[in-house]
Scaffold this active site. Structure first.
Site, PDB file in Angstrom:
ATOM      1  N   ASP A 328       8.109  -4.970   4.901  1.00  0.00           N
ATOM      2  CA  ASP A 328       6.755  -4.754   4.400  1.00  0.00           C
ATOM      3  C   ASP A 328       5.799  -4.534   5.578  1.00  0.00           C
ATOM      4  OD1 ASP A 328       4.575  -4.511   2.703  1.00  0.00           O
ATOM      5  OD2 ASP A 328       5.055  -6.269   1.503  1.00  0.00           O
ATOM      6  N   GLU A 528      -3.233  -8.106  -3.610  1.00  0.00           N
ATOM      7  CA  GLU A 528      -2.547  -8.991  -2.657  1.00  0.00           C
ATOM      8  C   GLU A 528      -3.335 -10.289  -2.432  1.00  0.00           C
ATOM      9  OE1 GLU A 528      -0.478  -7.046   0.586  1.00  0.00           O
ATOM     10  OE2 GLU A 528      -0.871  -5.090  -0.311  1.00  0.00           O
TER      11      GLU A 528
HETATM   12  C1  BGC Z   1       2.468  -4.626   0.218  1.00  0.00           C
HETATM   13  C2  BGC Z   1       3.576  -3.821  -0.375  1.00  0.00           C
HETATM   14  C3  BGC Z   1       3.304  -2.361  -0.234  1.00  0.00           C
HETATM   15  C4  BGC Z   1       3.037  -2.028   1.217  1.00  0.00           C
HETATM   16  C5  BGC Z   1       2.706  -0.574   1.440  1.00  0.00           C
HETATM   17  C6  BGC Z   1       2.115  -4.166   1.595  1.00  0.00           C
HETATM   18  O1  BGC Z   1       0.996  -4.817   2.042  1.00  0.00           O
HETATM   19  O2  BGC Z   1       2.833  -5.986   0.256  1.00  0.00           O
HETATM   20  O3  BGC Z   1       3.757  -4.174  -1.727  1.00  0.00           O
HETATM   21  O4  BGC Z   1       4.390  -1.625  -0.721  1.00  0.00           O
HETATM   22  O5  BGC Z   1       1.960  -2.787   1.678  1.00  0.00           O
HETATM   23  O6  BGC Z   1       1.461  -0.255   0.995  1.00  0.00           O
HETATM   24  C1  BGC Z   2      -2.988  -0.964   3.172  1.00  0.00           C
HETATM   25  C2  BGC Z   2      -2.070  -1.428   2.096  1.00  0.00           C
HETATM   26  C3  BGC Z   2      -1.325  -2.587   2.599  1.00  0.00           C
HETATM   27  C4  BGC Z   2      -2.243  -3.665   3.171  1.00  0.00           C
HETATM   28  C5  BGC Z   2      -1.489  -4.735   3.894  1.00  0.00           C
HETATM   29  C6  BGC Z   2      -3.879  -2.090   3.614  1.00  0.00           C
HETATM   30  O1  BGC Z   2      -4.745  -1.658   4.600  1.00  0.00           O
HETATM   31  O2  BGC Z   2      -3.750   0.103   2.713  1.00  0.00           O
HETATM   32  O3  BGC Z   2      -1.185  -0.430   1.698  1.00  0.00           O
HETATM   33  O4  BGC Z   2      -0.569  -3.075   1.561  1.00  0.00           O
HETATM   34  O5  BGC Z   2      -3.131  -3.141   4.101  1.00  0.00           O
HETATM   35  O6  BGC Z   2      -1.588  -5.981   3.356  1.00  0.00           O
END
Ligand code: BGC
Ligand code: BGC
Length: 841
Positions: A328, A528
């Site tokens: 991730d 998140e």
């Molecule tokens: C998330 C994932 C996601 C990835 C890409 C991460 O922060 O936990 O679920 O696929 O970002 O955007």
């Molecule tokens: C991104 C997401 C990612 C996250 C990480 C964001 O800046 O756009 O895709 O999941 O950071 O937690």
């Protein structure tokens, strides 16, 4: 400046190890839970047939031509915000992604043509014929987690929690197929979906990405969604054109963390880990899922991203997963002993591809060096590359033409097409759960006079939740959904067609007395960790007064509740005659009117069929409330859901939440002239520390006084006189900001610089004076000097990379200066980086 601070940090590590820090020690647990895997305890999974002799022979031949650099390159994925197609000439990376905030050209609302053009541009460089280069198609991934949700105009389906209530695997399959068609139109090969999390604590900010708190529901959907996206496995040799590579995530136990803390630690025996959290993986693997994403979280204290037992022994060896494992978003940096730029541990444990959005360059160089030195063995590297190439062959990337010439590419009519919208609307109807319907208020007559109220009534962004156009899903207006309809829009159409009158009044006031009021309200979008909640008490955000006022006036009230999880809403339920849990329905708000109203001929057009896939709490502290718990006392049990045939009324509910009012957000340090709890502002210099109220640091090097800014005295004028080093310090609590740093949050300072600095000005964060990481913002302040207020955003990750220990931050914001400087500060807080945050050079 940074270097001595970095060295000092080690001192803190020692004192921490000696137990001198208080307030963040792990909870003592009576049972010792080890992060140890016994492979024989894991299920064996029927072979999906991903390994096929003819393809393997092609991979072998290809690998024989690849250089070490090309092999390492395949294992690294960059985000489109931080890489240009031309960079692939120097760094032969295997993949790119567009993260939640990364649209083509930095535009979240980029036209769909721009997506296809970008996919084509990366592909072309990856396939160039040039000396010393082995052409291998790049694979392009996005988070299409409820439709092709990053793309303007796409169909937005309900989030998984609502689909869980539908209990309909065939519906899930059809949504997967539709999403695949929309992805194919824009040249995207791969989606980071499905999430097969089994969310056990509803405070978790990703609960809505989970189909259910119970493993059975998740297991029943996992095969259907993988088959929908990828096409059924077997028969054909690989994916059908127009289908999408899936990524089953987040392996493992993302939904089991303590306190529902995102990226936290799941403490559980191996047997329970397998029974609850592994439920979705065997059916997904058997269906031929080509990739799995490792979780940010830990199991019994060890990060999954570095866990060989889970990644290699259980997933690959025992369950027979033959695709590749992607990590991730910079998750490797959280593995013990790793940094953003270096993590042989994760690779050796079984990660095949690093998601290194903005850290790919350093990680590529280090991984290459580790492959040369043998820290990463050739066998491990070859295994990872073989898996990645296998997926690319299976996905047809070698045999299909370039993105613009693929089946479905450029057929933008599928984005938000009538068929897909009808499917999404069907899914909305199927996801609604009726919790209360006193005196059979529902279904309503479409000929009635209907008042529609609440801030969710006419807001497609709010009804869609996080992962919609932008990462957090915030800041969207109805104009951002050219193919969508708000809940109000659907009600207005239905009532108009039925000969009634519908009026929209967000605050619930009216001139003509309505026959019935529909109030739409709920959680604002989040994604998140930004959605983690301290309790399940919704009340502070609710329109309770509006509900009570309407009910008090004798008007029957229907509440439509938008949320990413069950929340404690007893007062709102009491103040409503009917109450519908609508989850996060997405762009087709019309599905709600379909069920709430009778057909014009008076018949029931659509009854409620949704059944709770998450238990609904009786108290706001029932955080972990799951059907299989021993003491299970929900308000509405797992599986509950009324139909129009149910005629019983709901007795009044207790309005005692069982928790104290939730603490205010801790990420605002100074706003509107006030310093919110638990924070304090102090002034520190060589002679000691003084509260801001005293007006000066002990030696007098820094003075502060109230100043007018946007509002009267909403600012503080900070003046450094150049007589010695002095700091302006935010402190008051020990907080863990590591997730915020990984998640690209930033320190935002709104200020007006009256006198530009005469030397370095360090913005830092850290633990006391012993561990600290800072960056020089003097150039930014100089550039900002002038009569206007400006907002500077400095990424938290810059402070971490400069040595700040963000896991136990005592001082989240410190400004240190020894020269002269005078500026008015009006606001200090952490914010989501929506593109303007930087790391000063
Ligand atoms: C998330 C994932 C996601 C990835 C890409 C991460 O922060 O936990 O679920 O696929 O970002 O955007
Ligand atoms: C991104 C997401 C990612 C996250 C990480 C964001 O800046 O756009 O895709 O999941 O950071 O937690």
């Amino acid at each position: 400046m940074n270097r001595p601070l970095r060295t000092l940090r080690r001192g803190l590590m020692l004192s921490a190890a000696a137990g001198l820090l208080i307030g963040w020690a792990p909870n003592p647990s009576s049972e010792t839970l080890e992060p140890r895997v016994d492979p024989s305890a894991w299920p064996a999974v029927p072979d999906a047939g991903l390994v096929d002799a003819a393809v393997e022979a092609r991979i072998t031949a290809l690998m024989a031509r690849m250089s070490l650099e090309e092999k390492v390159g395949q294992t690294i994925q960059a985000d489109i915000a931080s890489i240009q197609p031309e960079d692939l000439r120097r760094y032969p990376l295997g993949s790119v992604l567009a993260g939640g905030n990364s649209g083509p050209g930095g535009d979240d609302r980029a036209p769909r043509e721009a997506w296809l053009a970008l996919a084509q541009a990366f592909y072309e460089v990856s396939m160039e014929a040039r000396p010393g280069h082995t052409p291998i198609p790049v694979i392009f991934g996005v988070d299409a987690v409820h439709g092709h949700n990053n793309v303007f105009g796409a169909t937005i389906f309900p989030h998984n929690i609502g689909l869980g209530a539908a209990r309909d695997p065939d519906l899930i399959r059809r949504i997967g197929e539709a999403t695949g068609r929309e992805l194919a139109a824009t040249g995207v090969d791969w989606t980071f979906a499905p999430t097969v999390a089994v969310a056990r604590d509803d405070r978790w900010g990703r609960a809505y990405e989970s189909y259910s708190e119970e493993p059975e529901v998740v297991a029943a959907y996992a095969r259907a969604v993988v088959e929908g996206l990828q096409g059924p496995e077997g028969g054909d040799d690989g994916l059908q054109p127009g289908r999408t590579v899936s990524s089953v995530k987040h392996y493992l136990a993302d939904g089991g963390t303590q306190d529902g803390r995102d990226q936290g630690d799941t403490r559980l025996s191996e047997a329970e880990l397998i029974r609850i959290h592994n439920a979705g993986y065997p059916p997904a693997i058997a269906a031929g899922a080509l990739t799995v994403m490792a979780s940010f979280s830990s199991w019994n204290g060890e990060k999954v991203t570095g866990h060989e037992g889970l990644l290699t022994e259980a997933l690959k060896n025992r369950m027979g997963f033959d695709g590749f494992v992607v990590s991730d978003w910079n998750a490797h940096a959280q593995v013990a002993g790793c940094t953003n730029d270096s993590c042989a541990q994760a690779f050796n444990a079984g990660i095949d591809m690093f998601m290194a959005p903005d850290t790919w360059r350093g990680l590529y160089d280090t991984t290459l060096a580790q492959a040369r030195s043998g820290e990463i063995s050739m066998a491990r590297l070859d295994d990872a590359v073989r898996r990645i190439l296998r997926v690319k062959f299976k996905a047809g990337l070698f045999d299909n033409p370039a993105p613009v010439d693929r089946v479905g590419a450029g057929d933008y009519s599928v984005l938000g097409s009538p068929d897909h919208r009808a499917l999404a609307r069907e899914a909305v109807r199927a996801s609604l759960v009726l919790l209360k319907n006193d005196d059979a208020l529902l279904p309503l007559r479409p000929g009635a006079r209907v008042l529609v109220a609440g801030d969710g009534a006419d807001d497609i962004g709010k009804q869609s939740g996080g992962w919609t156009i932008s990462w957090q899903g915030t800041g969207n207006t109805n104009a951002d959904f050219p193919n969508g309809q708000s809940i109000w829009g659907g009600i207005a159409d239905t009532v108009r067609a039925g000969g009634g009158q519908a009026v929209l009044s967000t605050d619930g006031t009216f001139a003509d007395r309505p026959d019935v009021a529909i109030v739409v309200f709920g959680e604002d979008p989040y994604a998140e960790f930004q959605g983690d909640r301290p309790t399940l008490d919704f009340a502070p955000e609710g329109p309770l007064a509006v509900l009570r006022r309407l009910k008090g006036a004798g008007i029957p009230v229907v509440s439509v509740f938008l949320s990413g999880r069950p929340l404690w809403v007893n007062p709102e339920i009491n103040a409503s005659d009917a109450f519908v849990a609508a989850w996060l329905p997405g762009s087709e708000g019309g599905g709600i009117a379909d069920v709430l109203f009778r057909a014009p001929d008076g018949s029931v057009a659509h009854d409620f069929t949704g059944k709770l896939s998450f238990s609904w709490p009786r108290l706001a502290n029932q955080y972990r409330l799951n059907a299989s718990d021993p003491d299970y006392t929900p308000l509405f049990a797992f599986g509950f859901g009324r139909t129009y045939a149910d005629r019983t009324n709901l007795a009044p509910l207790s309005e005692e939440p069982g928790v104290a009012a939730a603490a205010a957000t801790s990420e605002v340090y100074y706003a509107a002239g006030r310093v919110p709890e638990p924070w304090a502002l102090t002034l520190r210099d060589a002679s000691g520390t003084a509260p801001v109220a005293t007006g000066a640091s002990p030696s007098g090097a820094l003075t502060v006084r109230a100043a007018d800014a946007t509002a009267q005295e909403s600012g503080r004028l900070l003046s450094w006189n150049g007589s010695g080093e002095a700091s302006f310090v935010v402190s008051g609590a020990i907080v863990d900001l590591s997730r915020q740093a990984t998640g690209d949050m930033a320190v935002a300072l709104r200020l007006r610089v009256d006198t530009a600095p005469t030397g370095p000005v360090i913005l830092s964060a850290g633990c006391g004076t012993d561990c600290r990481g800072g960056v020089d913002i003097a150039a930014l302040l100089t550039a900002a000097a002038g009569p206007e207020f400006r907002t500077l955003q400095i990424k938290l990750s810059c402070l971490r990379d400069a040595g700040a220990d963000l896991i136990r931050t005592e001082e989240p914001v410190v400004l240190t200066n020894s020269g002269r400087l005078s500026m008015v500060v009006e606001d200090i807080r952490l914010v989501s980086n929506t593109g303007s945050a930087i790391c000063p050079a």
